[in-house]
Design a protein around this motif. Structure first.
Motif, PDB file in Angstrom:
ATOM      1  N   LEU A  29       0.905  -1.012   0.020  1.00 44.54           N
ATOM      2  CA  LEU A  29       0.176  -0.027  -0.053  1.00 44.54           C
ATOM      3  C   LEU A  29       0.523   1.336   0.091  1.00 44.54           C
ATOM      4  CD1 LEU A  29      -2.662  -1.215   2.475  1.00 44.54           C
ATOM      5  CD2 LEU A  29      -3.122  -0.412  -0.178  1.00 44.54           C
ATOM      6  N   ALA A  30       2.067   1.275   1.119  1.00 44.50           N
ATOM      7  CA  ALA A  30       2.986   2.593   0.925  1.00 44.50           C
ATOM      8  C   ALA A  30       3.100   2.995  -0.269  1.00 44.50           C
ATOM      9  CB  ALA A  30       3.738   2.154   2.405  1.00 44.50           C
ATOM     10  N   ALA A  31       4.059   1.662  -1.182  1.00 44.19           N
ATOM     11  CA  ALA A  31       4.010   1.918  -2.598  1.00 44.19           C
ATOM     12  C   ALA A  31       3.537   2.286  -3.665  1.00 44.19           C
ATOM     13  CB  ALA A  31       5.184   0.218  -2.686  1.00 44.19           C
ATOM     14  N   ARG A  32       2.788   2.848  -3.810  1.00 45.45           N
ATOM     15  CA  ARG A  32       1.345   2.527  -4.057  1.00 45.45           C
ATOM     16  C   ARG A  32       0.735   4.020  -3.796  1.00 45.45           C
ATOM     17  NH1 ARG A  32      -2.565  -1.322  -5.175  1.00 45.45           N
ATOM     18  NH2 ARG A  32      -4.284  -0.311  -6.233  1.00 45.45           N
ATOM     19  N   GLY A  33       1.530   4.900  -2.875  1.00 44.32           N
ATOM     20  CA  GLY A  33       1.148   5.825  -2.501  1.00 44.32           C
ATOM     21  C   GLY A  33      -0.660   6.133  -1.563  1.00 44.32           C
ATOM     22  N   ILE A  34      -1.056   4.792  -0.603  1.00 43.86           N
ATOM     23  CA  ILE A  34      -1.723   4.332  -0.074  1.00 43.86           C
ATOM     24  C   ILE A  34      -1.388   5.031   1.248  1.00 43.86           C
ATOM     25  CG2 ILE A  34      -4.007   3.613   0.397  1.00 43.86           C
ATOM     26  CD1 ILE A  34      -3.550   2.461  -2.677  1.00 43.86           C
ATOM     27  N   GLY A  35      -1.967   5.578   2.000  1.00 44.58           N
ATOM     28  CA  GLY A  35      -2.018   5.573   3.842  1.00 44.58           C
ATOM     29  C   GLY A  35      -1.892   3.924   3.887  1.00 44.58           C
ATOM     30  N   ALA A  36      -1.968   3.963   5.577  1.00 48.75           N
ATOM     31  CA  ALA A  36      -1.965   2.480   6.154  1.00 48.75           C
ATOM     32  C   ALA A  36      -1.757   2.911   7.353  1.00 48.75           C
ATOM     33  CB  ALA A  36      -1.399   1.005   4.864  1.00 48.75           C
TER      34      ALA A  36
END
Length: 128
Positions: A29-36
């Motif tokens: 998720l982080a690699a795709r720019g999505i916060g987790a």
């Protein structure tokens, strides 16, 4: 194939059990720019790995507390991932949020682990 990532504007809550998969998902998720935000299950999730992420510790049986944490972090989407051994009933401490939906929880227990997980998911969906 198109990615749904641009449509996700809020952090994704990762309800993390044991094993490496919760962390692989959070890293992805982080690699795709999505916060987790990890919601680590006490007794199942690796504390050293959890420390790498924004996180909260939650206990099985505390739906009310978990729901408040999901909302406080702005998590509209949740992912359940990782292993979890069924705890002994004597180890589960229910909160008022769980007691409020206890009939639904009891119904979810009938039908195996997959049915239980999807039933808990439906309870959370109804609660927003």
């Amino acid at each position: 194939m198109t990615s749904a990532a641009p449509d996700i504007s809020s952090p994704v809550g990762v309800i993390a059990g044991g094993g490496a998969m919760p962390f692989a998902v959070a890293d992805s998720l982080a690699a795709r720019g999505i916060g987790a935000v990890l919601f680590a299950l006490k007794g199942a999730c690796d504390p050293q790995q959890v420390a790498r992420f924004r996180h909260h510790w939650i206990s099985v049986g505390r739906i009310g507390k978990a729901t408040r944490l999901f909302r406080s972090e702005g998590c509209r989407d949740l992912i359940f991932i990782g292993s979890l051994a069924r705890p002994a009933l004597s180890d589960i401490r229910l909160d008022w949020g769980t007691l409020r939906v206890m009939a639904h929880v009891a119904a979810a227990f009938r039908g195996g682990d997959s049915h239980l997980l999807s039933g808990i998911g439906r309870i959370l969906e109804k609660d927003g």
